[in-house]
Design a protein around this motif. Sequence first.
Motif, PDB file in Angstrom:
ATOM      1  N   PRO A  16       0.826  -1.212   0.000  1.00 37.87           N
ATOM      2  CA  PRO A  16       0.000   0.000   0.000  1.00 37.87           C
ATOM      3  C   PRO A  16       0.861   1.263   0.000  1.00 37.87           C
ATOM      4  O   PRO A  16       2.088   1.174   0.066  1.00 37.87           O
ATOM      5  CB  PRO A  16      -0.763  -0.121   1.328  1.00 37.87           C
ATOM      6  CG  PRO A  16       0.189  -0.840   2.230  1.00 37.87           C
ATOM      7  CD  PRO A  16       0.929  -1.824   1.343  1.00 37.87           C
ATOM      8  N   MET A  17       0.222   2.398  -0.037  1.00 37.13           N
ATOM      9  CA  MET A  17       0.951   3.665   0.100  1.00 37.13           C
ATOM     10  C   MET A  17       1.632   3.696   1.470  1.00 37.13           C
ATOM     11  O   MET A  17       1.113   3.136   2.436  1.00 37.13           O
ATOM     12  CB  MET A  17      -0.005   4.860  -0.024  1.00 37.13           C
ATOM     13  CG  MET A  17      -0.266   5.242  -1.465  1.00 37.13           C
ATOM     14  SD  MET A  17      -1.423   6.607  -1.603  1.00 37.13           S
ATOM     15  CE  MET A  17      -0.350   7.985  -1.212  1.00 37.13           C
ATOM     16  N   PHE A  18       2.768   4.319   1.540  1.00 35.17           N
ATOM     17  CA  PHE A  18       3.577   4.510   2.760  1.00 35.17           C
ATOM     18  C   PHE A  18       4.271   3.238   3.238  1.00 35.17           C
ATOM     19  O   PHE A  18       4.805   3.194   4.340  1.00 35.17           O
ATOM     20  CB  PHE A  18       2.736   5.077   3.932  1.00 35.17           C
ATOM     21  CG  PHE A  18       1.956   6.299   3.583  1.00 35.17           C
ATOM     22  CD1 PHE A  18       2.597   7.527   3.443  1.00 35.17           C
ATOM     23  CD2 PHE A  18       0.580   6.235   3.372  1.00 35.17           C
ATOM     24  CE1 PHE A  18       1.880   8.670   3.118  1.00 35.17           C
ATOM     25  CE2 PHE A  18      -0.136   7.377   3.039  1.00 35.17           C
ATOM     26  CZ  PHE A  18       0.504   8.590   2.908  1.00 35.17           C
ATOM     27  N   SER A  19       4.250   2.168   2.416  1.00 37.67           N
ATOM     28  CA  SER A  19       4.876   0.915   2.873  1.00 37.67           C
ATOM     29  C   SER A  19       6.375   0.887   2.580  1.00 37.67           C
ATOM     30  O   SER A  19       7.063  -0.056   2.978  1.00 37.67           O
ATOM     31  CB  SER A  19       4.180  -0.284   2.226  1.00 37.67           C
ATOM     32  OG  SER A  19       4.320  -0.254   0.819  1.00 37.67           O
ATOM     33  N   GLY A  20       6.880   1.901   1.873  1.00 47.23           N
ATOM     34  CA  GLY A  20       8.318   1.960   1.611  1.00 47.23           C
ATOM     35  C   GLY A  20       8.715   1.420   0.247  1.00 47.23           C
ATOM     36  O   GLY A  20       9.879   1.066   0.037  1.00 47.23           O
ATOM     37  N   LYS A  21       7.771   1.373  -0.697  1.00 46.39           N
ATOM     38  CA  LYS A  21       8.083   0.873  -2.046  1.00 46.39           C
ATOM     39  C   LYS A  21       9.117   1.751  -2.728  1.00 46.39           C
ATOM     40  O   LYS A  21      10.077   1.252  -3.315  1.00 46.39           O
ATOM     41  CB  LYS A  21       6.811   0.810  -2.914  1.00 46.39           C
ATOM     42  CG  LYS A  21       5.733  -0.094  -2.368  1.00 46.39           C
ATOM     43  CD  LYS A  21       4.538  -0.159  -3.290  1.00 46.39           C
ATOM     44  CE  LYS A  21       3.847   1.171  -3.522  1.00 46.39           C
ATOM     45  NZ  LYS A  21       3.293   1.762  -2.278  1.00 46.39           N
ATOM     46  N   SER A  22       8.894   3.064  -2.685  1.00 44.52           N
ATOM     47  CA  SER A  22       9.836   3.974  -3.349  1.00 44.52           C
ATOM     48  C   SER A  22      11.199   3.920  -2.676  1.00 44.52           C
ATOM     49  O   SER A  22      12.223   3.894  -3.353  1.00 44.52           O
ATOM     50  CB  SER A  22       9.292   5.405  -3.348  1.00 44.52           C
ATOM     51  OG  SER A  22       8.060   5.432  -4.043  1.00 44.52           O
ATOM     52  N   GLU A  23      11.220   3.858  -1.360  1.00 45.61           N
ATOM     53  CA  GLU A  23      12.502   3.745  -0.638  1.00 45.61           C
ATOM     54  C   GLU A  23      13.253   2.492  -1.079  1.00 45.61           C
ATOM     55  O   GLU A  23      14.462   2.527  -1.317  1.00 45.61           O
ATOM     56  CB  GLU A  23      12.254   3.627   0.880  1.00 45.61           C
ATOM     57  CG  GLU A  23      11.935   4.932   1.559  1.00 45.61           C
ATOM     58  CD  GLU A  23      11.606   4.755   3.045  1.00 45.61           C
ATOM     59  OE1 GLU A  23      11.468   5.780   3.717  1.00 45.61           O
ATOM     60  OE2 GLU A  23      11.461   3.607   3.522  1.00 45.61           O
ATOM     61  N   SER A  57      10.357   9.350  -2.243  1.00 45.35           N
ATOM     62  CA  SER A  57       9.639   8.609  -1.209  1.00 45.35           C
ATOM     63  C   SER A  57       8.992   9.606  -0.260  1.00 45.35           C
ATOM     64  O   SER A  57       9.331  10.788  -0.258  1.00 45.35           O
ATOM     65  CB  SER A  57      10.597   7.704  -0.443  1.00 45.35           C
ATOM     66  OG  SER A  57      11.385   8.483   0.434  1.00 45.35           O
ATOM     67  N   HIS A  58       8.066   9.116   0.554  1.00 42.98           N
ATOM     68  CA  HIS A  58       7.433   9.997   1.533  1.00 42.98           C
ATOM     69  C   HIS A  58       8.434  10.464   2.579  1.00 42.98           C
ATOM     70  O   HIS A  58       8.174  11.403   3.321  1.00 42.98           O
ATOM     71  CB  HIS A  58       6.243   9.290   2.186  1.00 42.98           C
ATOM     72  CG  HIS A  58       5.134   9.041   1.213  1.00 42.98           C
ATOM     73  ND1 HIS A  58       4.840   7.795   0.727  1.00 42.98           N
ATOM     74  CD2 HIS A  58       4.299   9.904   0.602  1.00 42.98           C
ATOM     75  CE1 HIS A  58       3.841   7.894  -0.131  1.00 42.98           C
ATOM     76  NE2 HIS A  58       3.497   9.157  -0.231  1.00 42.98           N
ATOM     77  N   ALA A 143       2.722  -1.188   5.450  1.00 41.50           N
ATOM     78  CA  ALA A 143       2.902   0.070   6.185  1.00 41.50           C
ATOM     79  C   ALA A 143       2.382  -0.156   7.605  1.00 41.50           C
ATOM     80  O   ALA A 143       2.205  -1.289   8.030  1.00 41.50           O
ATOM     81  CB  ALA A 143       2.137   1.186   5.470  1.00 41.50           C
ATOM     82  N   ILE A 144       2.160   0.925   8.319  1.00 40.01           N
ATOM     83  CA  ILE A 144       1.578   0.844   9.664  1.00 40.01           C
ATOM     84  C   ILE A 144       0.163   1.423   9.608  1.00 40.01           C
ATOM     85  O   ILE A 144      -0.040   2.525   9.081  1.00 40.01           O
ATOM     86  CB  ILE A 144       2.421   1.673  10.686  1.00 40.01           C
ATOM     87  CG1 ILE A 144       3.890   1.209  10.715  1.00 40.01           C
ATOM     88  CG2 ILE A 144       1.798   1.631  12.086  1.00 40.01           C
ATOM     89  CD1 ILE A 144       4.115  -0.221  11.152  1.00 40.01           C
ATOM     90  N   MET A 146      -2.917   3.403  10.387  1.00 41.74           N
ATOM     91  CA  MET A 146      -3.047   4.681  11.092  1.00 41.74           C
ATOM     92  C   MET A 146      -4.174   4.667  12.124  1.00 41.74           C
ATOM     93  O   MET A 146      -4.324   5.613  12.888  1.00 41.74           O
ATOM     94  CB  MET A 146      -3.267   5.820  10.073  1.00 41.74           C
ATOM     95  CG  MET A 146      -2.074   6.059   9.166  1.00 41.74           C
ATOM     96  SD  MET A 146      -0.530   6.327  10.060  1.00 41.74           S
ATOM     97  CE  MET A 146      -0.738   8.044  10.506  1.00 41.74           C
ATOM     98  N   ALA A 175      -2.624   4.608   5.352  1.00 36.87           N
ATOM     99  CA  ALA A 175      -2.413   3.162   5.363  1.00 36.87           C
ATOM    100  C   ALA A 175      -3.328   2.544   6.425  1.00 36.87           C
ATOM    101  O   ALA A 175      -3.490   3.098   7.508  1.00 36.87           O
ATOM    102  CB  ALA A 175      -0.951   2.860   5.679  1.00 36.87           C
TER     103      ALA A 175
HETATM  104  P1  ADP Z   1       5.503   4.092  -0.832  1.00 37.52           P
HETATM  105  O1  ADP Z   1       6.367   4.264  -2.037  1.00 37.52           O
HETATM  106  O2  ADP Z   1       5.165   2.658  -0.529  1.00 37.52           O
HETATM  107  O3  ADP Z   1       4.290   4.988  -0.807  1.00 37.52           O
HETATM  108  P2  ADP Z   1       7.565   5.539   0.501  1.00 37.52           P
HETATM  109  O4  ADP Z   1       8.856   4.808   0.253  1.00 37.52           O
HETATM  110  O5  ADP Z   1       7.270   6.730  -0.343  1.00 37.52           O
HETATM  111  O6  ADP Z   1       6.366   4.496   0.451  1.00 37.52           O
HETATM  112  O7  ADP Z   1       7.502   6.057   2.015  1.00 37.52           O
HETATM  113  C1  ADP Z   1       7.778   5.245   3.130  1.00 37.52           C
HETATM  114  C2  ADP Z   1       7.963   6.168   4.334  1.00 37.52           C
HETATM  115  O8  ADP Z   1       6.720   6.808   4.655  1.00 37.52           O
HETATM  116  C3  ADP Z   1       8.353   5.481   5.621  1.00 37.52           C
HETATM  117  O9  ADP Z   1       9.730   5.241   5.719  1.00 37.52           O
HETATM  118  C4  ADP Z   1       7.890   6.475   6.678  1.00 37.52           C
HETATM  119  O10 ADP Z   1       8.881   7.464   6.892  1.00 37.52           O
HETATM  120  C5  ADP Z   1       6.736   7.203   6.009  1.00 37.52           C
HETATM  121  N1  ADP Z   1       5.397   6.874   6.542  1.00 37.52           N
HETATM  122  C6  ADP Z   1       4.382   7.756   6.622  1.00 37.52           C
HETATM  123  N2  ADP Z   1       3.247   7.156   7.065  1.00 37.52           N
HETATM  124  C7  ADP Z   1       3.535   5.849   7.270  1.00 37.52           C
HETATM  125  C8  ADP Z   1       2.775   4.691   7.691  1.00 37.52           C
HETATM  126  N3  ADP Z   1       1.481   4.778   7.997  1.00 37.52           N
HETATM  127  N4  ADP Z   1       3.408   3.502   7.764  1.00 37.52           N
HETATM  128  C9  ADP Z   1       4.712   3.414   7.463  1.00 37.52           C
HETATM  129  N5  ADP Z   1       5.477   4.454   7.047  1.00 37.52           N
HETATM  130  C10 ADP Z   1       4.906   5.671   6.945  1.00 37.52           C
END
Ligand code: ADP
Length: 185
Positions: A16-23, A57-58, A143-144, A146, A175
């Motif tokens: 999902p969004m915020f799971s760290g895919k871009s990272e 990434s976020h 992700a975590i 919310m 998320a």
């Molecule tokens: P994605 O590409 O999957 O959307 P990103 O790599 O852009 O994810 O961002 C991951 C980062 O978002 C985490 O390392 C953390 O700093 C931040 N983050 C913000 N909200 C959450 C969440 N609910 N769960 C996990 N990480 C989060």
Amino acid sequence: MFVHQRQGSLEVICGPMFSGKSEELIRRIKRAIIAKQKVQVFKPALDDRYDASAIASHSQRKHEAIPVKNTEELLRHLDPEAQVVALDEAQFLDEGLIPIIEELANRGVRVIAGGLDQDSNGEPFGIMPILLAKAEYVTKLQAICMVCGALAGRTQRMVHTGGQVLVGAAEAYEARCRHCHETPH
Ligand code: ADP
Ligand code: ZN
């Protein structure tokens, strides 16, 4: 035990969004560059969060990327010498990408595709289910949530404007785990 592996494969990073895919995608790109591989990075032109010509990434980690509107445009920019081809937000790219990815992997290119496996209704998103089926390596991140703090595999849309795509609006999403995720009726 060492097992010989021929070059050319598809890796998918989903969740999902915020799971760290871009990272994770950026981490793999950086390591390929350290290994002196020729890397090309693409992203759909409609994803303009943070930066039009970078994947971000976020957590504000960034890497340059060529924005493309469709597969045709990607083909025009494709460097025949590229050893690694990375794509972010692959759920927004068209079906034409599938045979291109197959061809690249068949001729030895390491293809890495990041993208949302589910839309905000929890349904398979665009070409992602096909890429997941065709991949040699799949990384599914969470992700975590919310709401409850558990691991989250879904993306909750907080603003209901209709349509599957609401681009570049991280604040419009959250998320959620499967128990806290709600779909509009
Ligand atoms: P994605 O590409 O999957 O959307 P990103 O790599 O852009 O994810 O961002 C991951 C980062 O978002 C985490 O390392 C953390 O700093 C931040 N983050 C913000 N909200 C959450 C969440 N609910 N769960 C996990 N990480 C989060
Ligand atoms: Zn929850």
